[in-house]
Scaffold this motif. Structure first.
Motif, PDB file in Angstrom:
ATOM      1  N   GLN A  57      -6.486   2.283   9.065  1.00 12.70           N
ATOM      2  CA  GLN A  57      -5.900   2.976   7.916  1.00 12.70           C
ATOM      3  C   GLN A  57      -4.386   2.846   7.926  1.00 12.70           C
ATOM      4  O   GLN A  57      -3.779   2.628   8.963  1.00 12.70           O
ATOM      5  N   MET A  58      -3.794   2.997   6.751  1.00 13.81           N
ATOM      6  CA  MET A  58      -2.335   3.105   6.670  1.00 13.81           C
ATOM      7  C   MET A  58      -2.013   4.569   6.374  1.00 13.81           C
ATOM      8  O   MET A  58      -2.609   5.165   5.482  1.00 13.81           O
ATOM      9  N   ALA A  59      -1.080   5.109   7.150  1.00 16.57           N
ATOM     10  CA  ALA A  59      -0.790   6.538   6.982  1.00 16.57           C
ATOM     11  C   ALA A  59       0.247   6.739   5.883  1.00 16.57           C
ATOM     12  O   ALA A  59       1.247   6.034   5.816  1.00 16.57           O
ATOM     13  N   MET A  60      -0.037   7.712   5.018  1.00 14.08           N
ATOM     14  CA  MET A  60       0.941   8.042   3.982  1.00 14.08           C
ATOM     15  C   MET A  60       1.446   9.470   4.237  1.00 14.08           C
ATOM     16  O   MET A  60       0.643  10.407   4.353  1.00 14.08           O
ATOM     17  N   PRO A  61       2.789   9.625   4.367  1.00 15.39           N
ATOM     18  CA  PRO A  61       3.308  10.978   4.618  1.00 15.39           C
ATOM     19  C   PRO A  61       3.010  11.897   3.443  1.00 15.39           C
ATOM     20  O   PRO A  61       3.042  11.463   2.290  1.00 15.39           O
ATOM     21  N   GLN A  62       2.697  13.147   3.747  1.00 15.76           N
ATOM     22  CA  GLN A  62       2.500  14.130   2.686  1.00 15.76           C
ATOM     23  C   GLN A  62       2.772  15.532   3.246  1.00 15.76           C
ATOM     24  O   GLN A  62       2.929  15.697   4.458  1.00 15.76           O
ATOM     25  N   LEU A  63       2.825  16.494   2.402  1.00 12.55           N
ATOM     26  CA  LEU A  63       2.950  17.883   2.842  1.00 12.55           C
ATOM     27  C   LEU A  63       1.579  18.535   2.710  1.00 12.55           C
ATOM     28  O   LEU A  63       0.932  18.407   1.674  1.00 12.55           O
ATOM     29  N   ALA A  64       1.140  19.179   3.794  1.00 11.62           N
ATOM     30  CA  ALA A  64      -0.155  19.878   3.755  1.00 11.62           C
ATOM     31  C   ALA A  64       0.095  21.369   3.974  1.00 11.62           C
ATOM     32  O   ALA A  64       0.997  21.745   4.747  1.00 11.62           O
ATOM     33  N   PHE A  65      -0.666  22.207   3.298  1.00 11.73           N
ATOM     34  CA  PHE A  65      -0.444  23.641   3.443  1.00 11.73           C
ATOM     35  C   PHE A  65      -1.079  24.141   4.737  1.00 11.73           C
ATOM     36  O   PHE A  65      -2.262  23.933   4.988  1.00 11.73           O
ATOM     37  N   ASP A  66      -0.281  24.763   5.588  1.00  8.92           N
ATOM     38  CA  ASP A  66      -0.760  25.302   6.860  1.00  8.92           C
ATOM     39  C   ASP A  66      -1.066  26.793   6.662  1.00  8.92           C
ATOM     40  O   ASP A  66      -0.160  27.600   6.441  1.00  8.92           O
ATOM     41  N   THR A  76      -0.019  13.546   7.348  1.00 13.51           N
ATOM     42  CA  THR A  76      -0.287  12.220   6.775  1.00 13.51           C
ATOM     43  C   THR A  76      -1.713  12.195   6.237  1.00 13.51           C
ATOM     44  O   THR A  76      -2.538  13.014   6.622  1.00 13.51           O
ATOM     45  N   LYS A  77      -1.967  11.231   5.354  1.00 12.66           N
ATOM     46  CA  LYS A  77      -3.332  10.983   4.884  1.00 12.66           C
ATOM     47  C   LYS A  77      -3.492   9.468   4.729  1.00 12.66           C
ATOM     48  O   LYS A  77      -2.482   8.757   4.623  1.00 12.66           O
ATOM     49  N   PRO A  78      -4.736   8.971   4.766  1.00 11.19           N
ATOM     50  CA  PRO A  78      -4.886   7.515   4.618  1.00 11.19           C
ATOM     51  C   PRO A  78      -4.419   7.081   3.218  1.00 11.19           C
ATOM     52  O   PRO A  78      -4.783   7.698   2.222  1.00 11.19           O
ATOM     53  N   LYS A  79      -3.596   6.016   3.224  1.00 10.60           N
ATOM     54  CA  LYS A  79      -3.072   5.517   1.961  1.00 10.60           C
ATOM     55  C   LYS A  79      -4.132   4.642   1.281  1.00 10.60           C
ATOM     56  O   LYS A  79      -4.816   3.873   1.962  1.00 10.60           O
ATOM     57  N   LEU A  80      -4.270   4.754  -0.022  1.00 12.93           N
ATOM     58  CA  LEU A  80      -5.168   3.826  -0.721  1.00 12.93           C
ATOM     59  C   LEU A  80      -4.586   2.420  -0.602  1.00 12.93           C
ATOM     60  O   LEU A  80      -3.366   2.242  -0.683  1.00 12.93           O
ATOM     61  N   GLN A  81      -5.449   1.441  -0.410  1.00 11.21           N
ATOM     62  CA  GLN A  81      -4.952   0.061  -0.199  1.00 11.21           C
ATOM     63  C   GLN A  81      -5.617  -0.905  -1.176  1.00 11.21           C
ATOM     64  O   GLN A  81      -6.786  -0.721  -1.525  1.00 11.21           O
ATOM     65  N   PRO A  82      -4.878  -1.931  -1.576  1.00 16.17           N
ATOM     66  CA  PRO A  82      -5.490  -2.899  -2.501  1.00 16.17           C
ATOM     67  C   PRO A  82      -6.560  -3.741  -1.797  1.00 16.17           C
ATOM     68  O   PRO A  82      -6.268  -4.424  -0.816  1.00 16.17           O
ATOM     69  N   ALA A  83      -7.787  -3.699  -2.311  1.00 17.85           N
ATOM     70  CA  ALA A  83      -8.902  -4.425  -1.685  1.00 17.85           C
ATOM     71  C   ALA A  83      -8.665  -5.930  -1.691  1.00 17.85           C
ATOM     72  O   ALA A  83      -9.168  -6.653  -0.843  1.00 17.85           O
ATOM     73  N   CYS A  84      -7.860  -6.400  -2.648  1.00 20.89           N
ATOM     74  CA  CYS A  84      -7.636  -7.851  -2.737  1.00 20.89           C
ATOM     75  C   CYS A  84      -6.757  -8.348  -1.597  1.00 20.89           C
ATOM     76  O   CYS A  84      -6.708  -9.543  -1.334  1.00 20.89           O
ATOM     77  N   GLN A  85      -6.041  -7.412  -0.955  1.00 18.84           N
ATOM     78  CA  GLN A  85      -5.117  -7.826   0.106  1.00 18.84           C
ATOM     79  C   GLN A  85      -5.550  -7.294   1.469  1.00 18.84           C
ATOM     80  O   GLN A  85      -4.984  -7.650   2.485  1.00 18.84           O
ATOM     81  N   LEU A  86      -6.551  -6.441   1.446  1.00 18.93           N
ATOM     82  CA  LEU A  86      -6.971  -5.756   2.672  1.00 18.93           C
ATOM     83  C   LEU A  86      -7.937  -6.637   3.454  1.00 18.93           C
ATOM     84  O   LEU A  86      -9.043  -6.947   2.980  1.00 18.93           O
ATOM     85  N   ALA A  87      -7.513  -7.048   4.663  1.00 18.00           N
ATOM     86  CA  ALA A  87      -8.395  -7.895   5.462  1.00 18.00           C
ATOM     87  C   ALA A  87      -9.611  -7.097   5.899  1.00 18.00           C
ATOM     88  O   ALA A  87      -9.477  -5.962   6.381  1.00 18.00           O
TER      89      ALA A  87
END
Ligand code: SF4
Ligand code: SF4
Ligand code: FES
Length: 524
Positions: A57-66, A76-87
């Motif tokens: 996964q690629m991590a995407m920084p975000q704010l989460a409520f604690d 962090t949360k997994p970043k959406l990735q382009p399937a055309c470029q994702l090995a």
């Protein structure tokens, strides 16, 4: 073979393949605009975003409520990735349908349509446009932007064959990459950024290489339209047959799009075949459909010049049989055609054998400009098939035929097809012979010098096959019916044989094809 899971389904992949490629091979479509199986990866449209649920996964920084702290904290949360470029990776789990992905697809779709004109009623792509299809599949909401859209150039002439509409363009760059990577001509590029983006021509250039119609074909929306097809037909009225291009010896596979209501062909499109044409065709090949209803021979004729008269089919066959009977088999020339199907040629070769005519010739067009992309130098679709049909007998040229007519060695001719490299004036020696019978779908030099010309069906109207320059036999099916009273050439040859008292040993196409294997073996 390694595997990954896409939307709950296991997919095998070759190392190096992307998620998009592997899914596509399995017949699963991940929504996409810029990706094309025959082009490099641009990953610019973002329509193919997927969620890697487990794996790299690629991590995407975000704010989460604690809840404990009662405040937002860095996470962090997994970043959406382009399937055309994702090995693709072994045991990876990917979703192209979960809620987050669906929201992303709808957002990309809405973004691409922000400034898009509501052109569908007058757009030639309507009915086969990815923007339309994906709107229904992945968006379906009303437009939220109510301000005036950004306006850009429309109806821009890119060259003799293609018109560009910048307002419809989604900047996927497929057209640029096609010209660069396949046509090897960097004639298109992009200028500006954001909503000012547009596709432009190289300074001083037009889009005029030999594969311009392919830029329209790869465009997923209605931004590029072809001068030939635009405003002529609505695609939902068209049906498709499976053909093989008659433009040259490459034998590109085609979809033949026709309107069954008027029996008219409107365009040819490439049919994917990785062994022959991959995803492409050249412009000349795509335009070969225009020959179909141009200069057809629709009625049999007898006589030459001013005395040429239309006659009925039966009468023409009787007359042709009488004329051929008057010539001794050893002095009868049989001319096969590099433009006709192997089956038509085989039937004629069988008649030659039955008549004891062992002088076989081949009518063929002269060379054109080939290339190292698709185009063969040989402009004939079936030189190899005609050669096979001759079962190893050497085929002489039409030039040889003319010399032998002049020397008196040939006193009658039965020729298949109208096309040959020789001009009408060069065929003048044939006019001196009384027995010259032409079986042809179109008018041309050979029927013009014949004393009897009999119409036969053309490639779009028959079941047949060609053997391409690489020796691959490729079958094609009839798309349209032949004109009234006109039959495939192999059938007309069989009728002619009956009138000559000869049995060619086949009743139908299947029976004729059984003789093909023997002919191929004899030719080797
Ligand atoms: S013209 Fe068509 S193929 Fe070219 S960038 Fe625009 S949308 Fe893509
Ligand atoms: S390369 Fe030859 S067979 Fe292919 S489309 Fe062009 S003319 Fe037709
Ligand atoms: S298809 Fe993947 S980003 Fe365009």
């Amino acid at each position: 073979m390694p595997k990954f899971v896409l939307d709950g389904k296991e997919i095998s992949f070759e190392p190096g393949e992307t998620v998009m490629e592997a899914a596509w091979r399995e017949g699963i479509e991940i929504p996409h605009y810029c990706w094309h199986p025959g082009l490099s990866i641009a990953a610019n449209c973002r329509m193919c975003l997927v969620h890697v649920e487990s794996g790299r996964q690629m991590a995407m920084p975000q704010l989460a409520f604690d809840e404990d702290k009662g405040e937002y904290v860095p996470a962090t949360k997994p970043k959406l990735q382009p399937a055309c470029q994702l090995a693709a990776a072994d045991e990876m789990v990917v979703s192209s349908t979960n809620d987050e992905v669906k929201t992303a697809q709808a957002s990309v779709q809405e973004f691409l349509l922000l400034n898009h004109p509501v052109d569908c009623p007058i757009c030639d792509q309507a009915g086969e446009c990815k923007l339309q299809d994906y709107y229904y599949e992945h968006q379906g909401t009303l437009k939220r932007k109510l301000t005036e859209p950004v306006h850009k150039p429309k109806g821009v002439r890119f060259g003799p064959t293609i018109v560009y509409d910048a307002e419809r363009c989604i900047m996927c760059t497929r057209c640029i990459r096609f010209c660069d990577e396949v046509a090897k001509d960097h004639v298109l590029d992009m200028r500006e950024r954001g909503n000012k983006n547009e596709i432009i021509l190289a300074p001083g250039r037009e889009l005029d290489h030999k594969y311009t119609l392919m830029t329209e074909h790869v465009c997923p929306v209605g931004a590029l339209t072809s001068q030939d097809f635009r405003f002529k037909a609505r695609v939902w009225f068209l049906k498709s047959g499976q053909g093989v291009c008659t433009g040259c010896a490459t034998g590109c596979n085609t979809h033949v799009d026709y309107d069954p209501r008027n029996g008219k062909i409107y365009r040819l499109r490439p049919r994917d075949n990785t062994d022959v044409n991959e995803f492409w065709m050249c412009d000349d090949g795509m335009m070969t459909y225009t020959r179909h209803d141009t200069d057809r021979l629709l009625m049999a004729t007898a006589g030459r010049g001013d005395e040429r008269m239309p006659i009925g089919e039966d009468e023409a066959l009787d007359l042709a049989a009488r004329k051929l009977k008057a010539v001794d088999g050893s002095k009868l020339a049989i001319v096969l055609s590099a433009q006709h199907s192997t089956e038509d040629n085989l039937a004629l070769a069988k008649l030659a054998a039955a008549l004891g005519a062992d002088q076989l010739y081949l009518a063929a067009l002269d060379e054109w400009e080939g290339d190292d992309i698709l185009r063969s130098n040989d402009r004939n679709p079936n030189r190899a098939g005609a050669t096979q049909a001759a079962s190893g007998t050497t085929l002489k040229s039409v030039g040889d035929l003319l010399r032998e007519v002049q020397s008196g060695a040939v006193q009658g001719v039965l020729a298949l097809g109208g096309a040959t490299a020789e001009a009408l004036e060069e065929l003048a020696p044939l006019v001196a012979l009384d027995s010259v019978v032409s079986l042809t779908s179109h008018v041309g030099a050979l029927p013009a010098v014949a004393s009897v010309a009999i119409p036969v069906a053309d490639t779009f109207e028959i079941d047949g096959s060609f053997v391409n320059g690489k020796g691959m036999a490729q079958a094609f099916q009839p798309t349209l019916s032949p004109p009234a009273g006109v039959e495939p050439a192999w059938k007309t040859i069989s009728d002619l044989a009956r009138r000559l008292g000869k049995d060619l040993g086949f009743e139908d196409l299947q029976g004729l094809r059984q003789g093909l294997a023997d002919a191929v073996e004899a030719a080797q």
